[in-house]
Scaffold this active site. Structure first.
Site, PDB file in Angstrom:
ATOM      1  N   HIS A  89       1.120   1.359   4.687  1.00 23.07           N
ATOM      2  CA  HIS A  89       1.231   0.750   3.255  1.00 23.07           C
ATOM      3  C   HIS A  89       0.159   0.517   2.516  1.00 23.07           C
ATOM      4  O   HIS A  89      -0.013   0.006   1.993  1.00 23.07           O
ATOM      5  CB  HIS A  89       2.323  -0.220   3.536  1.00 23.07           C
ATOM      6  CG  HIS A  89       1.453  -1.693   4.283  1.00 23.07           C
ATOM      7  ND1 HIS A  89       1.662  -2.698   5.734  1.00 23.07           N
ATOM      8  CD2 HIS A  89       1.510  -2.720   3.463  1.00 23.07           C
ATOM      9  CE1 HIS A  89       1.383  -3.876   5.723  1.00 23.07           C
ATOM     10  NE2 HIS A  89       0.720  -3.907   4.057  1.00 23.07           N
ATOM     11  N   ASP A 226       3.891   0.414  11.317  1.00 18.64           N
ATOM     12  CA  ASP A 226       3.213   0.981  10.062  1.00 18.64           C
ATOM     13  C   ASP A 226       1.302   0.862  10.540  1.00 18.64           C
ATOM     14  O   ASP A 226       0.619  -0.684  11.021  1.00 18.64           O
ATOM     15  CB  ASP A 226       3.014  -1.097   9.630  1.00 18.64           C
ATOM     16  CG  ASP A 226       2.566  -1.354   7.902  1.00 18.64           C
ATOM     17  OD1 ASP A 226       1.690  -0.210   8.227  1.00 18.64           O
ATOM     18  OD2 ASP A 226       3.821  -1.987   7.684  1.00 18.64           O
ATOM     19  N   SER A 650      -2.631  -7.832   6.165  1.00 23.29           N
ATOM     20  CA  SER A 650      -2.276  -6.655   6.772  1.00 23.29           C
ATOM     21  C   SER A 650      -3.237  -5.959   7.123  1.00 23.29           C
ATOM     22  O   SER A 650      -4.549  -5.499   6.273  1.00 23.29           O
ATOM     23  CB  SER A 650      -1.215  -6.222   5.436  1.00 23.29           C
ATOM     24  OG  SER A 650      -0.335  -6.820   5.342  1.00 23.29           O
TER      25      SER A 650
END
Length: 716
Positions: A89, A226, A650
């Site tokens: 992402h 991810d 992240s």
């Protein structure tokens, strides 16, 4: 002092210590100021590395393998040729830019079989931290107690800018950034080196990298791969350089070793990355304003906009690709706001804050030499938040509805803020950015969004906060929002790049400032400015009050080991791999396996969020995980730890006790979404994708043997 008074003060101290005690696993710590207390806590949990192997301003250490990825995420260098692992992402925007209906890398993934096939991303950069330095004394040395808050801010800004310019003047290859800490009570300089040639190397298909999509976002258990892979390029002297075919892979100072040995519950785990922002020291009044203002505005307004986008994305493949990145970003923060408001209520965060503030007030009143300013600190804060409540809330809705709503308005505001006098490199970059926005804009969808925003905004604010366009709509368009929007888009030249082109070519028949979309942008700016000015005094008082509130807490507990709120600078958090129990009778394990991928796909069929590719299904059913399996022969997919993270974390590297890479952090958990305000040690978890699953996808699924060979020296 009487025995009764002593007992009362001890009771207050005890209550405060309960509310303010920092759990061993709480905190996003600055590497440049790790003290003995923090390092000792890490050693007690199992850390094997000495502190100077984590950070040193003059030697290669673990921090030199960690990057800020694009300024909005984190990443980690894993090869001597500059490979960077980050989240899928985080790379989503870059992947989307290279995707077309014919070459849909979002859906199908991307693999560069050689360096020549790697895809450049001119707008992307990575940032390495070189060193940090405490500059508090210099920054605050020019501040006097009798200054107004505006004057104080102006003086501080000028000193910060001077320090930053000195760094760049001394060495043009680095960037100096001074940031505020502890509510503006401390200031630290971070010196960085940026690399602007970053190329896409590998991206898994969306049924791996986004498995679960919005349904699973912020949830545990999780089964999402991810991750994505990029490479840093430099000039032939290994120095930063803009994209050029002549650039070569960057040779990093430090490469993160990769562990395929896994973890057990209770294993030491630490994250290194660039968390965005937290509000752990914010008063209860500020928290309540956040809940009722920005968070609620995001929930109400984005839900309307996203529904329109999603409907059209489901109809057409070209729209799905165009809108994928902005939809993903918008829904991420939308769902975060929903979860945050829910957790604040469920976990009684406001009540806990108020209880602490009540005790703090009593302590201040009894502190020797307490002046009236200190004694009235909390009541003054409360009053000023109350004075700006309605206007501040309306500004949140105005921003979400229009400044961050229709893309035509966003383009108008960007053009109005365009610095045509900037250096050529910056101008070219901004023009490319605007052109990219045009390439991903569908006017019919945007008109529908604009019409919906015009309907939505008045439902949440008083009529005094309506911009001038509402009078125009009432008088000239009979109150018909759609007719107004259709007319606006038909008359504006900036619905396409044509208006910009005419402006750049100095077309005398076209005045940019007379364009109706630009005029609307100006009206919105004026309205926002008027609203902001009307609460300026209250806002300055709040800024000062929150700073004094922060300082009072730290002064009261001078021996306490305080960490600063996250502010997009490099931070370390540590803890252990650990499951949790969110409610009675429910116990979550600390990991998930590939078995769960197939189970979710069957359970949620035919939900497209959980649809899998046939080749992955076949591979998982075979269970031929090879060297990537755990000791039971299973394939671990994701795991959780009680490390302290937030947005921006992240892509952060998750390391074991030896400083070896275990995985990549990519999410938090739903039950503790209020964690940016109050850490919840029993509930708060960091969700990471297991490095072995990453390697499995690269190796077994994509057959990218070139990357596996490149990573081989890092594998432990």
């Amino acid at each position: 002092m009487s025995l009764k008074k002593i007992r009362k003060q001890l009771a207050i101290l005890l209550l405060l210590s309960v509310n303010l005690t920092v759990c061993a696993h709480e905190g996003m710590w600055m590497l440049g100021r790790l003290n003995k207390q923090t390092t000792q806590s890490m050693k007690e949990l199992g850390l094997k590395l000495p502190a100077d192997k984590l950070y040193h301003p003059n030697k290669a250490t673990l921090k030199d393998a960690v990057v800020s990825f694009g300024g909005f995420c984190s990443g980690v260098v894993v090869s001597t040729d500059g490979l960077v692992f980050t989240n899928h992402h985080c790379g989503f925007g870059a992947i989307q830019q290279h995707s077309t209906v014919q070459k849909d890398y979002l859906k199908d993934g991307f693999v560069a079989r050689s360096k020549e096939e790697e895809l450049p991303n001119p707008e992307l950069y990575v940032r390495f931290l070189i060193r940090t330095e405490d500059v508090t004394q210099r920054v605050l040395g020019s501040v006097s107690p009798n200054m107004s808050e505006a004057d104080r801010r102006s003086v501080i800004d000028s000193v910060m800018l001077a320090i930053q310019e000195e760094v760049h003047t001394k060495d043009s290859s680095v960037v100096g950034v001074v940031d505020a800490y502890y509510g503006g009570n401390e200031f630290w300089l971070s010196v960085y080196r940026d690399f602007n040639d970053v190329r896409l190397v590998f991206s898994p298909p969306s049924f791996i990298g986004k498995f679960g999509w919005d349904t699973d976002n912020w949830m545990w258990p999780r089964h999402t791969g991810d991750f994505s892979v990029f490479r840093i390029y430099a000039d032939k002297n290994n120095q930063p350089a803009d994209y050029s075919p002549d650039n070569v892979p960057y040779k990093p100072q430090y490469v993160a070793p990769i562990s395929t040995q896994g973890y057990q519950e209770g294993s030491f785990c630490m994250t290194l990355g660039y968390p965005g922002s937290t509000e752990r020291y914010l008063s209860s009044f500020g928290v309540q304003e956040m809940v009722e203002g920005m968070n609620q505005a995001m929930i109400d307004v984005r839900g309307v906009k996203q529904a329109i986008w999603k409907r059209e994305m489901n109809k057409r493949q070209d729209i799905r690709i165009k809108y994928a990145s902005k939809y993903d970003e918008s829904t991420n923060y939308w769902k975060n706001s929903i979860g945050t408001n829910k957790a604040i209520k469920d976990l009684k965060v406001l009540e806990k804050k108020r209880e602490m503030e009540s005790s703090l007030k009593q302590w201040i009143q009894q502190a020797p030499g307490a002046d009236s300013l200190s004694i009235q600190l909390l009541s003054t804060l409360e009053l000023n938040y109350k004075n700006r409540k309605q206007t501040n809330r309306a500004m949140a809705y105005l921003g979400e509805s229009f400044m961050n709503g229709p893309e035509l308005v966003q383009l108008a505001l960007e053009i109005l803020n365009f610095d045509f006098e900037a250096e050529e490199k910056v101008v070219v970059s901004k023009i490319k950015d605007i052109m990219e926005k045009y390439a991903n804009l569908d006017l019919d969808i945007d008109k529908e969004v604009f019409t919906a925003m015009l309907r939505e905004y008045p439902q949440h604010v008083d009529s005094v906060y309506l911009p001038e366009m509402y009078n125009t709509i009432a008088k000239e368009y009979g109150g018909d929002y759609k007719v107004y929007v259709d007319s606006l888009y038909a008359r504006s030249e900036i619905t396409s790049p044509r208006g910009l082109q005419r402006f750049f070519e100095r077309d005398t028949t076209y005045n940019l400032m007379d364009d109706p979309a630009i005029s609307l942008g100006i009206d919105l700016i004026v309205k926002y400015f008027e609203m902001n000015q009307s609460i300026n005094e209250a806002s300055q008082n709040i800024e000062k009050g929150e700073r004094l509130y922060n300082a009072a807490i730290r002064r009261m507990y001078a021996d306490r080991n305080f960490y600063p709120d996250a502010n997009s600078t490099m931070r370390l958090s540590f803890g252990t791999v650990k499951g949790y129990s969110p409610m009675d009778g429910v116990d979550y394990s600390y990991y998930t396996t590939a078995k769960g991928i197939l189970e979710k796909a069957r359970t949620h069929h035919p939900d497209p969020d959980f649809a899998l590719g046939a080749n992955l299904i076949s591979l998982l059913k075979e269970q031929n995980y090879g060297k990537y399996a755990d000791e039971k022969g299973e394939m671990k997919v994701c795991f959780i730890s009680d490390n302290d993270i937030t947005g921006g974390s992240s892509g952060s590297a998750m390391f074991n006790a030896k400083g070896e890479l275990l995985g990549l952090a990519f999410d938090g958990n739903w039950e503790a979404m209020s964690g940016d305000i109050l850490f919840e040690p029993k509930l708060q978890r960091c969700v990471g994708v297991d490095i072995r699953y990453i390697l499995f996808v690269i190796d077994k699924y994509a057959n990218a043997s070139n990357l596996i060979q490149e990573l081989q020296p890092s594998l432990k």
